[in-house]
Design a protein around this motif. Structure first.
Motif, PDB file in Angstrom:
ATOM      1  N   ASN A   1       1.534  16.011   2.412  1.00  6.56           N
ATOM      2  CA  ASN A   1       2.301  15.995   3.656  1.00  6.56           C
ATOM      3  C   ASN A   1       2.879  17.365   3.982  1.00  6.56           C
ATOM      4  O   ASN A   1       2.748  17.858   5.113  1.00  6.56           O
ATOM      5  N   PHE A   2       3.521  17.998   3.001  1.00  6.62           N
ATOM      6  CA  PHE A   2       4.130  19.300   3.266  1.00  6.62           C
ATOM      7  C   PHE A   2       3.080  20.388   3.407  1.00  6.62           C
ATOM      8  O   PHE A   2       3.325  21.411   4.065  1.00  6.62           O
ATOM      9  N   LEU A   3       1.928  20.191   2.803  1.00  6.18           N
ATOM     10  CA  LEU A   3       0.835  21.141   3.014  1.00  6.18           C
ATOM     11  C   LEU A   3       0.466  21.187   4.492  1.00  6.18           C
ATOM     12  O   LEU A   3       0.293  22.263   5.069  1.00  6.18           O
TER      13      LEU A   3
ATOM     14  N   LEU B   1       0.816  -1.217   0.000  1.00  3.29           N
ATOM     15  CA  LEU B   1       0.000   0.000   0.000  1.00  3.29           C
ATOM     16  C   LEU B   1       0.844   1.258   0.000  1.00  3.29           C
ATOM     17  O   LEU B   1       0.359   2.345   0.312  1.00  3.29           O
ATOM     18  N   SER B   2       2.112   1.133  -0.371  1.00  8.00           N
ATOM     19  CA  SER B   2       3.047   2.257  -0.363  1.00  8.00           C
ATOM     20  C   SER B   2       2.892   3.131  -1.597  1.00  8.00           C
ATOM     21  O   SER B   2       2.642   2.640  -2.701  1.00  8.00           O
ATOM     22  N   GLY B   3       3.071   4.425  -1.411  1.00 10.28           N
ATOM     23  CA  GLY B   3       3.083   5.317  -2.561  1.00 10.28           C
ATOM     24  C   GLY B   3       4.418   5.323  -3.278  1.00 10.28           C
ATOM     25  O   GLY B   3       4.483   5.466  -4.496  1.00 10.28           O
ATOM     26  N   ARG B   4       5.474   5.153  -2.533  1.00  8.72           N
ATOM     27  CA  ARG B   4       6.822   5.282  -3.095  1.00  8.72           C
ATOM     28  C   ARG B   4       7.154   4.190  -4.103  1.00  8.72           C
ATOM     29  O   ARG B   4       7.749   4.445  -5.147  1.00  8.72           O
TER      30      ARG B   4
ATOM     31  N   SER C   1       4.868  14.051  -5.676  1.00 10.21           N
ATOM     32  CA  SER C   1       3.781  15.015  -5.863  1.00 10.21           C
ATOM     33  C   SER C   1       2.827  14.994  -4.674  1.00 10.21           C
ATOM     34  O   SER C   1       2.332  16.039  -4.236  1.00 10.21           O
ATOM     35  N   LEU C   2       2.591  13.821  -4.131  1.00 10.28           N
ATOM     36  CA  LEU C   2       1.678  13.700  -2.989  1.00 10.28           C
ATOM     37  C   LEU C   2       2.306  14.233  -1.712  1.00 10.28           C
ATOM     38  O   LEU C   2       1.619  14.831  -0.875  1.00 10.28           O
ATOM     39  N   VAL C   3       3.606  14.018  -1.555  1.00 13.50           N
ATOM     40  CA  VAL C   3       4.299  14.549  -0.380  1.00 13.50           C
ATOM     41  C   VAL C   3       4.298  16.074  -0.419  1.00 13.50           C
ATOM     42  O   VAL C   3       4.024  16.742   0.589  1.00 13.50           O
TER      43      VAL C   3
END
Length: 321
Positions: free
Chosen positions: A211-213, A122-125, A205-207
């Protein structure tokens, strides 16, 4: 070993094992259970994790090893940290052999032979590369990553409905791709196919956007509170929601503020204040000012001279190339 059967891609509920019942594993497992699949087994290392898993999946068997959990189901979800996926896949591999009778199907057909399981992390990386041990054992590998922030609560099941899932399967493995599409559709999600070589860019892009948002929002909340504004969330909320919606709708045209106006004096004054409070936060502000100026210039929304002035003001004295 037989492959995934047509009945698995479209048919009755499947059996599921969850190895690593963290936020993603518990959410997707619970969503699949709500869609009519059976979470038959789980494996969790820590006592606290086993307690959470037992509460989430009371009818499932708590397994002593990943191998035992993998042997119990047709779909095996690996909800483990990125760096552990390959290790856990290797631990599960001995349990992936399928030699018993099929779940359904007439004699002599593919459906009558025990199908190879689907093993999905289930990892994005990562794509499917870390699942090489499972693939070598005959399983169909997949990456199924929900583009959604999860809380570890039952509310996550509803969050997955309408979410997009970044999916990677082996080239040419249409049975696995069809089964993944079914599973995602069953929880109310949408599939976005991501090529193996694009997973790092996809996840970055998701990070950046997710995450950074959250990092920026919490930092902004602390700053506005220090400035004496009561109820930081109430003050910032309307601005942040409007900014996000406008950016999603209009892209660079939605960018506002001192960089968009070319107000170098404002940028440098704010940087000076942030420098005296938190150098890391000042560095982040400067980097974002440069990025914003670059994007606005490329979109034709900021004159090159103004963009260059912003970049110079943001980077002066920072030692950046």
């Amino acid at each position: 070993m037989a492959g995934i059967t047509a009945g698995m891609a479209a048919g009755p509920g499947l059996t599921v094992a969850v190895i690593g019942v963290g936020r993603a594993g518990s959410a997707l497992g619970a969503a699949l259970a709500a869609a009519g699949h059976e979470v038959r087994a789980y494996y969790v290392r820590s006592p606290a994790g086993r307690e959470r898993a037992a509460a989430r999946f009371p009818a499932a068997t708590a397994c002593a090893t990943p191998e035992q959990a993998a042997a119990a189901a047709e779909v095996i979800l690996l909800g483990v940290p990125d760096d552990l996926i390959e290790t856990v896949a290797a631990q599960a591999a001995p349990g992936l052999a399928r030699t018993g009778p099929a779940r359904s199907g007439p004699a002599g057909t593919d459906a009558a032979r025990s199908p190879s399981p689907l093993v999905a992390h289930l990892s994005g990386r990562h794509g499917i590369a870390p699942l090489a041990p499972a693939r070598a054992a005959g399983a169909h590998p997949a990456a199924i990553h929900p583009i959604m922030t999860l809380t570890g609560t039952p509310a996550d099941v509803d969050r997955l409905a309408g979410a997009t899932f970044g999916v990677t399967t082996a080239p040419g493995d249409e049975p696995a791709a069809a089964l993944v599409r079914r599973l995602v559709a069953d929880v109310g999600g949408r599939v976005a196919v991501v090529a193996e070589e694009q997973r790092a860019l996809y996840h970055a892009s998701l990070v950046l956007g997710g995450n950074f948002l959250a990092t920026l929002v919490t930092a902004a909340g602390r700053l506005i509170a220090e400035a004496g504004v009561p109820d930081p969330a109430g003050a910032l909320g309307p601005l942040l929601r409007a900014s996000l919606e406008n950016a999603l709708d209009a892209g660079e045209a939605a960018m506002t503020g001192p960089v968009r106006r070319g107000d170098v004096g404002t940028v440098t004054a704010q940087l000076d204040r942030l420098e005296r409070r938190d150098r890391h936060l000042a560095d982040a502000y400067a980097a974002l000012a440069v990025l914003t100026a670059d994007r606005l210039e490329q979109a034709g929304l900021l004159e090159p001279v103004a963009a260059a002035a912003v970049r110079a003001g943001a980077t002066d004295g920072r030692g950046w190339a």
